[in-house]
Design a protein around this motif. Structure first.
Motif, PDB file in Angstrom:
ATOM      1  N   PHE A   1      44.836  23.410  97.946  1.00 24.02           N
ATOM      2  CA  PHE A   1      45.480  24.707  98.147  1.00 24.02           C
ATOM      3  C   PHE A   1      45.696  24.945  99.637  1.00 24.02           C
ATOM      4  O   PHE A   1      44.941  24.471 100.471  1.00 24.02           O
ATOM      5  N   THR A   2      46.675  25.758  99.933  1.00 26.53           N
ATOM      6  CA  THR A   2      46.891  26.134 101.325  1.00 26.53           C
ATOM      7  C   THR A   2      45.944  27.282 101.680  1.00 26.53           C
ATOM      8  O   THR A   2      45.376  27.946 100.806  1.00 26.53           O
ATOM      9  N   LEU A   3      45.787  27.530 102.951  1.00 24.59           N
ATOM     10  CA  LEU A   3      44.924  28.608 103.422  1.00 24.59           C
ATOM     11  C   LEU A   3      45.424  29.965 102.920  1.00 24.59           C
ATOM     12  O   LEU A   3      44.636  30.823 102.516  1.00 24.59           O
ATOM     13  N   ALA A   4      46.711  30.155 102.899  1.00 27.04           N
ATOM     14  CA  ALA A   4      47.290  31.421 102.437  1.00 27.04           C
ATOM     15  C   ALA A   4      46.968  31.657 100.961  1.00 27.04           C
ATOM     16  O   ALA A   4      46.629  32.782 100.557  1.00 27.04           O
TER      17      ALA A   4
ATOM     18  N   VAL B   1      43.651  34.690  96.851  1.00 25.52           N
ATOM     19  CA  VAL B   1      42.678  34.686  95.762  1.00 25.52           C
ATOM     20  C   VAL B   1      41.428  35.480  96.157  1.00 25.52           C
ATOM     21  O   VAL B   1      40.914  36.288  95.385  1.00 25.52           O
ATOM     22  N   VAL B   2      40.952  35.284  97.388  1.00 18.67           N
ATOM     23  CA  VAL B   2      39.783  36.022  97.869  1.00 18.67           C
ATOM     24  C   VAL B   2      40.076  37.523  97.917  1.00 18.67           C
ATOM     25  O   VAL B   2      39.244  38.346  97.537  1.00 18.67           O
ATOM     26  N   ALA B   3      41.267  37.903  98.348  1.00 21.29           N
ATOM     27  CA  ALA B   3      41.642  39.314  98.406  1.00 21.29           C
ATOM     28  C   ALA B   3      41.693  39.935  97.013  1.00 21.29           C
ATOM     29  O   ALA B   3      41.235  41.066  96.800  1.00 21.29           O
ATOM     30  N   ILE B   4      42.220  39.211  96.048  1.00 22.92           N
ATOM     31  CA  ILE B   4      42.282  39.711  94.672  1.00 22.92           C
ATOM     32  C   ILE B   4      40.869  39.897  94.112  1.00 22.92           C
ATOM     33  O   ILE B   4      40.569  40.918  93.489  1.00 22.92           O
ATOM     34  N   ILE B   5      39.998  38.942  94.357  1.00 23.53           N
ATOM     35  CA  ILE B   5      38.611  39.065  93.886  1.00 23.53           C
ATOM     36  C   ILE B   5      37.929  40.255  94.546  1.00 23.53           C
ATOM     37  O   ILE B   5      37.198  41.009  93.893  1.00 23.53           O
ATOM     38  N   ALA B   6      38.168  40.485  95.832  1.00 22.65           N
ATOM     39  CA  ALA B   6      37.571  41.617  96.536  1.00 22.65           C
ATOM     40  C   ALA B   6      38.031  42.950  95.943  1.00 22.65           C
ATOM     41  O   ALA B   6      37.235  43.879  95.778  1.00 22.65           O
ATOM     42  N   VAL B   7      39.292  43.054  95.597  1.00 27.64           N
ATOM     43  CA  VAL B   7      39.808  44.279  94.978  1.00 27.64           C
ATOM     44  C   VAL B   7      39.172  44.505  93.613  1.00 27.64           C
ATOM     45  O   VAL B   7      38.762  45.623  93.270  1.00 27.64           O
TER      46      VAL B   7
END
Length: 128
Positions: free
Chosen positions: A9-12, A17-23
């Motif tokens: 996966f790319t960094l973006a 994915v991390v942002a979605i999990i945080a929300v």
């Protein structure tokens, strides 16, 4: 011609994915906390109903002549917030029934004392 074998996966993509999990976690924590408090209230009500039933049984089986008093029962609260969240943020809840009388319980975040009054044949519940 060079073949591009891209793996991973790319960094973006990982940041998204991390942002979605945080929300999702931010949404789930308050819901979980509210449900946890409601379960504590249900535990408190179950303990109070049990103590009420125990005192009612002791009162019904009391011979009416004995000088021995029925010992009080103290219930320590499990809930941590003021008011009953399960009862529309009310400061009171009811236990008992129509036959033997309903007892209104004050919300408490410390404890309750359940007493059998042999002189008046009734049960009282006091918030401490």
């Amino acid at each position: 011609m060079k073949k591009n074998n891209k793996k991973g996966f790319t960094l973006a993509e990982l940041l998204i994915v991390v942002a979605i999990i945080a929300v999702l976690v931010a949404i789930a924590i308050p819901v979980f906390t509210a449900q946890l408090e409601k379960s504590r209230e249900a535990t408190d009500l179950a303990n109070l109903r049990g103590a009420y039933a125990e005192q009612m049984t002791a009162l019904l089986t009391w011979d009416g002549k004995s000088t021995t008093t029925i010992p009080d029962i103290t219930i320590t609260a499990k809930q941590t917030q003021d008011n009953w969240q399960s009862y529309g943020n009310s400061a009171k809840a009811n236990i008992g029934n129509d036959t033997w009388g309903k007892v209104e319980i004050d919300c408490s975040t410390s404890s309750w004392t359940v007493k059998a009054d042999t002189a008046n044949n009734k049960i009282t519940v006091t918030a401490n």
